[in-house]
Design a protein around this motif. Structure first.
Motif, PDB file in Angstrom:
ATOM      1  N   THR A  84       0.830  -1.206   0.000  1.00 21.34           N
ATOM      2  CA  THR A  84       0.000   0.000   0.000  1.00 21.34           C
ATOM      3  C   THR A  84       0.858   1.248   0.000  1.00 21.34           C
ATOM      4  O   THR A  84       1.994   1.245   0.475  1.00 21.34           O
ATOM      5  CB  THR A  84      -0.932   0.054   1.234  1.00 21.34           C
ATOM      6  N   LYS A  85       0.280   2.280  -0.539  1.00 20.73           N
ATOM      7  CA  LYS A  85       0.911   3.601  -0.522  1.00 20.73           C
ATOM      8  C   LYS A  85      -0.192   4.569  -0.119  1.00 20.73           C
ATOM      9  O   LYS A  85      -1.205   4.679  -0.805  1.00 20.73           O
ATOM     10  CB  LYS A  85       1.493   3.930  -1.895  1.00 20.73           C
ATOM     11  N   ASP A  86       0.003   5.224   1.035  1.00 22.24           N
ATOM     12  CA  ASP A  86      -0.961   6.187   1.569  1.00 22.24           C
ATOM     13  C   ASP A  86      -0.483   7.606   1.304  1.00 22.24           C
ATOM     14  O   ASP A  86       0.664   7.939   1.618  1.00 22.24           O
ATOM     15  CB  ASP A  86      -1.115   6.017   3.089  1.00 22.24           C
ATOM     16  N   PHE A  87      -1.365   8.411   0.744  1.00 18.03           N
ATOM     17  CA  PHE A  87      -1.065   9.819   0.467  1.00 18.03           C
ATOM     18  C   PHE A  87      -1.959  10.687   1.333  1.00 18.03           C
ATOM     19  O   PHE A  87      -3.160  10.441   1.423  1.00 18.03           O
ATOM     20  CB  PHE A  87      -1.332  10.131  -1.008  1.00 18.03           C
ATOM     21  N   HIS A  88      -1.361  11.700   1.960  1.00 18.73           N
ATOM     22  CA  HIS A  88      -2.106  12.611   2.812  1.00 18.73           C
ATOM     23  C   HIS A  88      -1.712  14.040   2.486  1.00 18.73           C
ATOM     24  O   HIS A  88      -0.545  14.315   2.197  1.00 18.73           O
ATOM     25  CB  HIS A  88      -1.799  12.356   4.295  1.00 18.73           C
ATOM     26  N   THR A  89      -2.668  14.931   2.553  1.00 19.54           N
ATOM     27  CA  THR A  89      -2.393  16.351   2.397  1.00 19.54           C
ATOM     28  C   THR A  89      -2.966  17.066   3.604  1.00 19.54           C
ATOM     29  O   THR A  89      -4.162  16.964   3.890  1.00 19.54           O
ATOM     30  CB  THR A  89      -3.024  16.914   1.109  1.00 19.54           C
ATOM     31  N   VAL A  90      -2.088  17.758   4.332  1.00 20.56           N
ATOM     32  CA  VAL A  90      -2.499  18.537   5.494  1.00 20.56           C
ATOM     33  C   VAL A  90      -1.881  19.920   5.350  1.00 20.56           C
ATOM     34  O   VAL A  90      -0.667  20.051   5.145  1.00 20.56           O
ATOM     35  CB  VAL A  90      -2.015  17.871   6.807  1.00 20.56           C
ATOM     36  N   GLU A 134       3.289   7.428   2.696  1.00 26.08           N
ATOM     37  CA  GLU A 134       3.922   6.306   3.384  1.00 26.08           C
ATOM     38  C   GLU A 134       3.627   5.037   2.602  1.00 26.08           C
ATOM     39  O   GLU A 134       2.523   4.854   2.109  1.00 26.08           O
ATOM     40  CB  GLU A 134       3.349   6.134   4.792  1.00 26.08           C
ATOM     41  N   SER A 135       4.625   4.180   2.520  1.00 23.56           N
ATOM     42  CA  SER A 135       4.447   2.870   1.883  1.00 23.56           C
ATOM     43  C   SER A 135       4.828   1.800   2.885  1.00 23.56           C
ATOM     44  O   SER A 135       5.719   2.010   3.701  1.00 23.56           O
ATOM     45  CB  SER A 135       5.364   2.734   0.668  1.00 23.56           C
ATOM     46  N   ASN A 136       4.147   0.653   2.809  1.00 24.75           N
ATOM     47  CA  ASN A 136       4.615  -0.430   3.664  1.00 24.75           C
ATOM     48  C   ASN A 136       5.872  -1.024   3.042  1.00 24.75           C
ATOM     49  O   ASN A 136       6.113  -0.904   1.836  1.00 24.75           O
ATOM     50  CB  ASN A 136       3.521  -1.480   3.923  1.00 24.75           C
ATOM     51  N   GLU A 137       6.682  -1.636   3.870  1.00 26.49           N
ATOM     52  CA  GLU A 137       7.955  -2.197   3.419  1.00 26.49           C
ATOM     53  C   GLU A 137       7.710  -3.383   2.480  1.00 26.49           C
ATOM     54  O   GLU A 137       6.869  -4.239   2.754  1.00 26.49           O
ATOM     55  CB  GLU A 137       8.774  -2.661   4.614  1.00 26.49           C
ATOM     56  N   ILE A 138       8.443  -3.404   1.395  1.00 24.66           N
ATOM     57  CA  ILE A 138       8.384  -4.554   0.491  1.00 24.66           C
ATOM     58  C   ILE A 138       9.423  -5.557   0.979  1.00 24.66           C
ATOM     59  O   ILE A 138      10.595  -5.224   1.132  1.00 24.66           O
ATOM     60  CB  ILE A 138       8.648  -4.151  -0.972  1.00 24.66           C
ATOM     61  N   LYS A 168      16.581   7.473 -13.143  1.00 22.28           N
ATOM     62  CA  LYS A 168      15.225   7.344 -13.672  1.00 22.28           C
ATOM     63  C   LYS A 168      14.335   6.625 -12.657  1.00 22.28           C
ATOM     64  O   LYS A 168      14.721   5.615 -12.086  1.00 22.28           O
ATOM     65  CB  LYS A 168      15.275   6.548 -14.984  1.00 22.28           C
ATOM     66  N   ILE A 169      13.148   7.154 -12.452  1.00 23.99           N
ATOM     67  CA  ILE A 169      12.195   6.527 -11.541  1.00 23.99           C
ATOM     68  C   ILE A 169      11.658   5.251 -12.188  1.00 23.99           C
ATOM     69  O   ILE A 169      11.429   5.199 -13.386  1.00 23.99           O
ATOM     70  CB  ILE A 169      11.039   7.497 -11.186  1.00 23.99           C
ATOM     71  N   THR A 170      11.518   4.211 -11.376  1.00 24.56           N
ATOM     72  CA  THR A 170      10.880   2.990 -11.843  1.00 24.56           C
ATOM     73  C   THR A 170       9.643   2.768 -10.982  1.00 24.56           C
ATOM     74  O   THR A 170       9.497   3.387  -9.920  1.00 24.56           O
ATOM     75  CB  THR A 170      11.808   1.763 -11.740  1.00 24.56           C
ATOM     76  N   PHE A 171       8.773   1.888 -11.412  1.00 28.21           N
ATOM     77  CA  PHE A 171       7.529   1.676 -10.692  1.00 28.21           C
ATOM     78  C   PHE A 171       7.759   1.266  -9.238  1.00 28.21           C
ATOM     79  O   PHE A 171       7.197   1.845  -8.321  1.00 28.21           O
ATOM     80  CB  PHE A 171       6.653   0.634 -11.397  1.00 28.21           C
ATOM     81  N   PHE A 172       8.600   0.263  -8.999  1.00 27.24           N
ATOM     82  CA  PHE A 172       8.788  -0.206  -7.634  1.00 27.24           C
ATOM     83  C   PHE A 172       9.593   0.774  -6.787  1.00 27.24           C
ATOM     84  O   PHE A 172       9.393   0.840  -5.573  1.00 27.24           O
ATOM     85  CB  PHE A 172       9.375  -1.618  -7.593  1.00 27.24           C
ATOM     86  N   GLU A 213       7.805   1.867  -3.303  1.00 23.55           N
ATOM     87  CA  GLU A 213       8.367   1.678  -1.972  1.00 23.55           C
ATOM     88  C   GLU A 213       8.953   2.957  -1.383  1.00 23.55           C
ATOM     89  O   GLU A 213       9.317   2.978  -0.214  1.00 23.55           O
ATOM     90  CB  GLU A 213       9.396   0.555  -1.972  1.00 23.55           C
ATOM     91  N   GLY A 214       8.998   4.034  -2.153  1.00 20.82           N
ATOM     92  CA  GLY A 214       9.539   5.285  -1.642  1.00 20.82           C
ATOM     93  C   GLY A 214       8.529   6.076  -0.832  1.00 20.82           C
ATOM     94  O   GLY A 214       7.334   6.042  -1.106  1.00 20.82           O
ATOM     95  N   ASN A 215       8.997   6.778   0.169  1.00 23.98           N
ATOM     96  CA  ASN A 215       8.130   7.610   1.001  1.00 23.98           C
ATOM     97  C   ASN A 215       8.347   9.086   0.661  1.00 23.98           C
ATOM     98  O   ASN A 215       8.519   9.922   1.533  1.00 23.98           O
ATOM     99  CB  ASN A 215       8.388   7.357   2.487  1.00 23.98           C
ATOM    100  N   THR A 216       8.343   9.357  -0.612  1.00 24.69           N
ATOM    101  CA  THR A 216       8.522  10.722  -1.076  1.00 24.69           C
ATOM    102  C   THR A 216       7.329  11.113  -1.932  1.00 24.69           C
ATOM    103  O   THR A 216       6.704  10.264  -2.550  1.00 24.69           O
ATOM    104  CB  THR A 216       9.837  10.860  -1.876  1.00 24.69           C
ATOM    105  N   THR A 217       7.039  12.378  -1.958  1.00 22.68           N
ATOM    106  CA  THR A 217       5.920  12.853  -2.779  1.00 22.68           C
ATOM    107  C   THR A 217       6.401  13.256  -4.173  1.00 22.68           C
ATOM    108  O   THR A 217       5.647  13.846  -4.937  1.00 22.68           O
ATOM    109  CB  THR A 217       5.202  14.036  -2.098  1.00 22.68           C
TER     110      THR A 217
END
Length: 152
Positions: free
Chosen positions: A58-64, A71-75, A89-93, A97-101
Motif C-alpha cells: 500500500t501507498k498512503d497519500f495525505h495532504t495537510v 507512506e508505503s509499507n515495506e516490500i 530514472k524513476i521505476t515503478f517499484f 516503496e519510496g516515502n517521497t511525494t
C-alpha cells in the motif's frame, strides 16, 4: 497488470524485471479519504511470486495544510535488489516503496485515469493507450461510424 502496462506513463517506468513482478498483480484498489482533497490509499494485491513476500503493498497519500506526505509499507524482497544497477530514472517499484511525494503524476495516472477507466486501458495495445476519450469525441466517432454504414 495489463491496464497498467497499456498506459503510456507505466510503459515508460516499468523495467523488464518489474513487469515480471507485476504479472502476479491480482487487484488494484484506490480508496479516497472522506475529504477527497486530503488524500487516498492505493493498494496493490499480489499472488505468490518469486520476487517478494507481500500479498498487499500500500501507498498512503495525505495532504495537510497544503503539504503532501506519503507512506508505503515495506516490500519484503526475496531477491537481492543490491545487484540492480542504480539509475536516476524513476521505476515503478522505486516509486511504490519510496516515502517521497516526488512523481505525484504516477498517483494521478492511477487515481484519475486507470482506476476509473480500466477497460479502456485493458483493451488498448500495450504502451499505446491514449487518455480516456471525452464524451464529445465518442459522439463524433459514432457519427463517423453511422456515416460509414450508410455508404454500404
Amino acid at each position: 497488470m495489463t491496464a497498467l502496462m497499456n498506459h503510456s506513463a507505466f510503459a515508460d517506468i516499468v523495467t523488464e524485471e518489474e513487469e515480471e513482478c507485476l504479472r502476479s498483480l491480482t487487484k488494484l484498489e484506490v480508496e479516497d479519504a472522506e475529504d477527497i482533497k486530503s488524500g487516498c490509499k492505493v493498494s496493490f494485491h499480489f499472488g505468490p511470486n518469486r520476487f517478494f513476500e507481500n500479498t498487499v503493498i500500500t501507498k498512503d497519500f495525505h495532504t495537510v495544510d497544503y503539504e503532501a506526505t506519503c507512506e508505503s509499507n515495506e516490500i519484503k524482497w526475496k531477491i537481492d535488489r543490491s545487484k540492480i544497477p542504480k539509475s536516476d530514472k524513476i521505476t515503478f517499484f522505486s516509486w511504490l516503496e519510496g516515502n517521497t511525494t516526488d512523481h505525484m503524476d504516477i498517483l494521478d495516472v492511477i487515481r484519475e485515469d486507470i482506476w476509473p477507466n480500466p477497460i479502456h486501458y485493458f483493451a488498448a495495445t500495450e504502451g499505446e493507450a491514449l487518455e480516456a476519450s471525452s464524451e464529445s469525441s465518442t459522439e463524433e466517432d459514432e457519427n463517423e461510424l453511422d456515416a460509414d454504414d450508410s455508404d454500404e
